[in-house]
Write a protein that holds these residues in place. Structure first.
Motif, PDB file in Angstrom:
ATOM      1  N   HIS A   1       1.394  -5.938   7.793  1.00 34.52           N
ATOM      2  CA  HIS A   1       0.789  -6.032   6.791  1.00 34.52           C
ATOM      3  C   HIS A   1       1.402  -6.549   5.694  1.00 34.52           C
ATOM      4  O   HIS A   1       0.976  -7.561   5.073  1.00 34.52           O
ATOM      5  CB  HIS A   1       0.043  -4.857   6.294  1.00 34.52           C
TER       6      HIS A   1
ATOM      7  N   HIS B   1       0.775 -10.540   3.953  1.00 38.00           N
ATOM      8  CA  HIS B   1       0.441 -10.611   2.674  1.00 38.00           C
ATOM      9  C   HIS B   1       1.729 -11.444   2.018  1.00 38.00           C
ATOM     10  O   HIS B   1       1.175 -12.655   1.428  1.00 38.00           O
ATOM     11  CB  HIS B   1       0.662  -9.410   1.859  1.00 38.00           C
TER      12      HIS B   1
ATOM     13  N   TYR C   1       0.442 -15.470   0.284  1.00 39.80           N
ATOM     14  CA  TYR C   1       0.586 -15.406  -1.314  1.00 39.80           C
ATOM     15  C   TYR C   1       1.739 -15.749  -1.969  1.00 39.80           C
ATOM     16  O   TYR C   1       2.891 -15.324  -1.554  1.00 39.80           O
ATOM     17  CB  TYR C   1       0.092 -14.134  -1.959  1.00 39.80           C
TER      18      TYR C   1
ATOM     19  N   ALA D   1       3.297 -13.239  -4.102  1.00 43.31           N
ATOM     20  CA  ALA D   1       3.214 -11.687  -3.396  1.00 43.31           C
ATOM     21  C   ALA D   1       3.672 -10.803  -4.267  1.00 43.31           C
ATOM     22  O   ALA D   1       3.605  -9.604  -4.074  1.00 43.31           O
ATOM     23  CB  ALA D   1       3.426 -11.929  -1.903  1.00 43.31           C
TER      24      ALA D   1
ATOM     25  N   GLU E   1      -3.196  -7.024  -4.110  1.00 41.49           N
ATOM     26  CA  GLU E   1      -1.870  -6.418  -3.697  1.00 41.49           C
ATOM     27  C   GLU E   1      -0.703  -7.125  -4.322  1.00 41.49           C
ATOM     28  O   GLU E   1      -0.734  -8.266  -4.148  1.00 41.49           O
ATOM     29  CB  GLU E   1      -1.751  -6.108  -2.115  1.00 41.49           C
TER      30      GLU E   1
END
Length: 198
Positions: A27, A31, A35, A38, A46
Motif C-alpha cells: 500500500h 502511494h 504521488y 507522498a 494520505e
C-alpha cells in the motif's frame, strides 16, 4: 537521492515480518508511486511520516510521549521536513527534537508500518502512513519534554501505560533486537554520523 526515492528504496528492500505488514508495504509503495508529494503533510488523503521507538540500552524500557494533540501515549515521531533526505534521518531528527536526548542510534531498517487516521486538527478522512524505527538511547537517559508533549516517561516493556494503542504495544514487542539485516550491516546511524547528503 531524494526523500521520496529513499522511502521507496527502504520499503522495497525491507523484509516485512508478517503478511499484514507485507500488505501495508505494498500500500505504501503504491502511494509513493502515485504521488510525487507522498512524503509531505499536504498530500491527501494520505502521506508518509517517520517515527521512532526509543529504547534504553538494556532494551527493557521504552520512552513514550503523552502527545500534545492526541493526548495518548505514543512513540516519538512526526512529519518529514524539507531538510530530510532519508526516512531514518527524519525519525532520528524527530526523536532527538522531542526527547532532548543525545547520542541516539537508529536501526536504518523499519520495525513496523502503521496506517492510522489523523484524529487531530480536523483532518477526518486523512491518514498517516507511518514508518516506525527502533532507536537506542545512550547511557544518559535524562529527557527534556518538548512543546509537542504533555509529558515523556520511560516505561518497562512489560508494563506499558493503561490504554496504550495496540499499534504501540505491537511496536514494543518487535523492539528487543535490531533487525537481522541490520546486524550484518556496518553500523547503526547516529546523529553524529548521519548526514542528509549520504
Amino acid at each position: 537521492m531524494t526523500l521520496h526515492a529513499d522511502a521507496t528504496a527502504v520499503l522495497t528492500g525491507w523484509d516485512p515480518p508478517d503478511a499484514e505488514q507485507a500488505e501495508l508495504r505494498e500500500h505504501y509503495l503504491k502511494h509513493l508511486a502515485g504521488y510525487d508529494d507522498a512524503m509531505w503533510r499536504s498530500c491527501r488523503p494520505e502521506h508518509l511520516t517517520a517515527s521512532a521507538l526509543v529504547v534504553d540500552p538494556t532494551t527493557t524500557s521504552v520512552l513514550l510521549t503523552l502527545h500534545g494533540l492526541v493526548n495518548r501515549w505514543l512513540q516519538l515521531g512526526g512529519h518529514c521536513e524539507p531538510g530530510d533526505s532519508t526516512l531514518a534521518g527524519a525519525a532520528l531528527r524527530e526523536a532527538t527534537e522531542e526527547s532532548g536526548l543525545t547520542g541516539l542510534q537508529i536501526d536504518p531498517l523499519p520495525l513496523q508500518l502503521s496506517r492510522h487516521e489523523i484524529t487531530a486538527g480536523g483532518c477526518k478522512g486523512a491518514f498517516h502512513l507511518d514508518v516506525q524505527f527502533r532507536v537506542t538511547a545512550g547511557a544518559g537517559t535524562q529527557y527534556v519534554v518538548s512543546d509537542e508533549s504533555h509529558d515523556l516517561a520511560w516505561f518497562a516493556t512489560n508494563a506499558l501505560p493503561e490504554g496504550v494503542d495496540q499499534t504501540v504495544a505491537d511496536l514494543v514487542k518487535r523492539a528487543p533486537l535490531p533487525s537481522s539485516r541490520q546486524l550484518h550491516s556496518s553500523r547503526l546511524v547516529t546523529e553524529e554520523n548521519f548526514r542528509p547528503d549520504r
